[in-house]
Design a protein around this motif. Structure first.
Motif, short mmCIF file in Angstrom:
data_model
loop_
_atom_site.label_atom_id
_atom_site.label_comp_id
_atom_site.label_asym_id
_atom_site.label_seq_id
_atom_site.Cartn_x
_atom_site.Cartn_y
_atom_site.Cartn_z
N ALA A 148 27.02 -22.33 -18.88
CA ALA A 148 27.51 -22.74 -20.20
C ALA A 148 26.13 -23.94 -20.12
O ALA A 148 26.06 -24.86 -20.72
CB ALA A 148 29.01 -23.82 -20.19
N SER A 149 26.06 -24.88 -19.05
CA SER A 149 25.50 -25.97 -18.61
C SER A 149 24.44 -25.76 -19.03
O SER A 149 22.94 -26.71 -19.51
CB SER A 149 25.63 -25.99 -17.41
OG SER A 149 24.82 -24.91 -16.22
N THR A 150 23.83 -24.00 -19.45
CA THR A 150 22.23 -23.99 -19.60
C THR A 150 22.18 -24.14 -21.28
O THR A 150 20.92 -24.33 -21.66
CB THR A 150 21.57 -22.85 -19.59
OG1 THR A 150 22.37 -21.48 -19.66
CG2 THR A 150 22.17 -22.45 -17.99
N ASN A 151 22.86 -23.83 -21.97
CA ASN A 151 23.43 -24.51 -23.44
C ASN A 151 22.24 -22.96 -24.05
O ASN A 151 21.67 -23.28 -25.55
CB ASN A 151 22.62 -26.20 -24.21
CG ASN A 151 23.34 -25.87 -24.64
OD1 ASN A 151 23.88 -26.24 -26.02
ND2 ASN A 151 22.20 -26.91 -25.71
N LEU A 195 35.69 -12.50 -23.88
CA LEU A 195 35.41 -12.36 -22.79
C LEU A 195 34.99 -14.45 -22.22
O LEU A 195 34.98 -14.49 -23.18
CB LEU A 195 34.68 -11.95 -21.77
CG LEU A 195 34.78 -10.30 -21.49
CD1 LEU A 195 33.99 -9.77 -21.31
CD2 LEU A 195 36.14 -10.14 -21.41
N PRO A 196 36.25 -14.78 -21.69
CA PRO A 196 35.72 -15.92 -20.62
C PRO A 196 34.65 -16.22 -20.64
O PRO A 196 33.58 -15.53 -20.43
CB PRO A 196 36.72 -16.03 -19.49
CG PRO A 196 38.23 -15.22 -19.25
CD PRO A 196 36.78 -14.09 -19.94
N GLU A 197 34.49 -17.52 -20.66
CA GLU A 197 33.06 -18.02 -20.32
C GLU A 197 32.76 -17.92 -19.07
O GLU A 197 34.00 -18.39 -18.05
CB GLU A 197 33.20 -19.61 -20.53
CG GLU A 197 33.40 -20.74 -22.24
CD GLU A 197 31.77 -19.81 -22.51
OE1 GLU A 197 31.10 -19.68 -22.07
OE2 GLU A 197 32.40 -20.24 -23.86
N GLY A 198 31.55 -17.03 -18.73
CA GLY A 198 30.67 -16.99 -17.36
C GLY A 198 31.32 -15.63 -16.98
O GLY A 198 30.53 -15.04 -16.23
#
Length: 395
Positions: A148-151, A195-198
């Motif tokens: 998520a941090s890479t956006n 599915l969940p993030e990641g």
């Protein structure tokens, strides 16, 4: 059991030698590849010309090809995913403005890609619904995309955003204000939870492979049905009990699928339907073989107006991937990939499917026979392949 273990040992010995005896490999795979860690993966990579016969060259091939695939992802998916995130009006010039009419502009290409991506997304979401595998999370997602941090906008999110924006535009044209709670259009809701993030599902990996393939093959692009061809190949690599095969399933599938498509691509190009190697010629070959090996059944087809387009088009184009359960398709493909005259042997298998149902065909009417051929009954794949071998003499 002893005979089975002997076959496993024979495969292991063949694959561990300094140079693969391809003639022996083809003969052994034609009888089915044992379900042991890595065996089918290695055999399919060899049969689909991904690996060379000299085994000491394999590490070099793996390193270079998997690195090359990472470059494709950077160029086709990861970097574009960054570029279209957070573009402000101040950053946009006429050259890269969405309304620029130039067909070679960046945004024009983006919209063309979206049209292809929407079809790929729709097809891969419903890939092999009976087994549930493709809806499960892969152990080895593309970290740069799921972080998520890479956006970075993933292909799945890109599709969902496109559909939501289209829905808003349609509502506004009707004089309705933008919706406060956005939902995916019903046509794209297959009842699968996100599915969940990641994490990412196996179908998302297949979607990425197909989109990359379409970008690299603009003359052909993506054609509906390619998802059914790639599905079994990816499943074999991504479900193998050998960790290394699962870890690199995406890259290996891409190259094996690309090589396979190079051999059957004419089936997916409409302008070649009437060429000597086109799908129509293959269907006529099937009917000609049927006339030679079983004239009474052939006469029923003629009298009932049972054209091969009604069933043979799907059989031949999709390599029978839709006619049998996935384990049977994989067993059938062991023999199909191992055959040096692959297109002709596929026709033999299709002809065998008809001949094995001759009693029903000889006593059935048009509706009964069409239902039979479009929903082929459960059968022993080994019996079918044995019959196909018997029909080889009619090629």
């Amino acid at each position: 059991m002893a005979a089975y273990q002997a076959r496993v040992s024979e495969f292991k010995e063949l694959l561990s030698g300094p140079k693969i005896d391809f003639k022996k490999l083809h003969q052994m795979c034609a009888n089915g590849i044992p379900d042991r860690p890595g065996l089918r993966c290695d055999c399919w990579r060899l049969l689909l010309n991904y690996l060379p016969p000299v085994t000491e060259e394999w590490p070099k091939v793996y390193t270079s090809q998997r690195a090359l695939y990472k470059e494709f992802l950077q160029e086709m998916i990861i970097q574009p995913g960054r570029q279209h995130e957070g573009i402000s009006r101040a950053d946009v010039t006429f050259e890269d403005h969405p309304l620029n009419p130039n067909p070679n502009s960046q945004w024009s290409q983006f919209f063309k890609d979206n049209d292809i991506l929407l079809q790929i997304d729709k097809d891969t979401r419903r890939l092999q619904p009976d087994i549930g595998f493709f809806q499960q999370a892969t152990e080895f997602p593309c970290e740069e995309l799921v972080d998520a941090s890479t956006n970075i906008e993933t292909l799945r999110k890109r599709v969902e955003h496109t559909l939501l924006n289209s829905e808003d535009v349609a509502r506004n044209k009707l004089g309705i204000s933008a919706t406060t709670q956005k939902k995916k259009p019903q046509s794209y809701d297959f009842g699968h939870e996100v599915l969940p993030e990641g994490q990412e599902a196996h179908w998302e990996v297949v979607e990425r492979i197909l989109f990359t393939y379409a970008k690299l093959n603009p003359g052909q692009n993506y054609v509906q049905g390619m998802n059914e061809i790639i599905g079994p190949v990816y499943y074999v690599f991504a479900s193998d009990s050998k960790v290394e095969n699962r870890e690199h399933a995406e890259a290996d599938t891409f190259f094996c699928f690309t090589n396979l498509m190079s051999q059957i691509r004419d089936n997916f190009i409409k302008s070649l339907d009437h060429s000597p190697d086109g799908i129509n010629a293959k269907m006529q070959h099937l009917m000609s073989m049927l006339g030679q090996c079983d004239p009474p059944v052939s006469r029923v087809f003629e009298s009932q107006g049972l054209k091969p387009e009604f069933f043979g088009f799907r059989w031949l184009t999709l390599l029978l991937s839709q006619e049998f359960p996935l384990p049977d398709v994989i067993r059938l493909w062991d023999s199909l990939f191992a055959d040096e005259r692959r297109p002709e042997f596929l026709i033999c298998v299709c002809c065998a499917m008809i001949v094995l149902q001759r009693d029903v065909i000889l006593n059935g009417d048009f509706a009964c026979i069409i239902k039979l051929l479009q929903n082929y009954p459960s059968t022993d794949i080994n019996v079918l392949l044995q019959k196909a071998e018997e029909l080889r003499k009619y090629l």
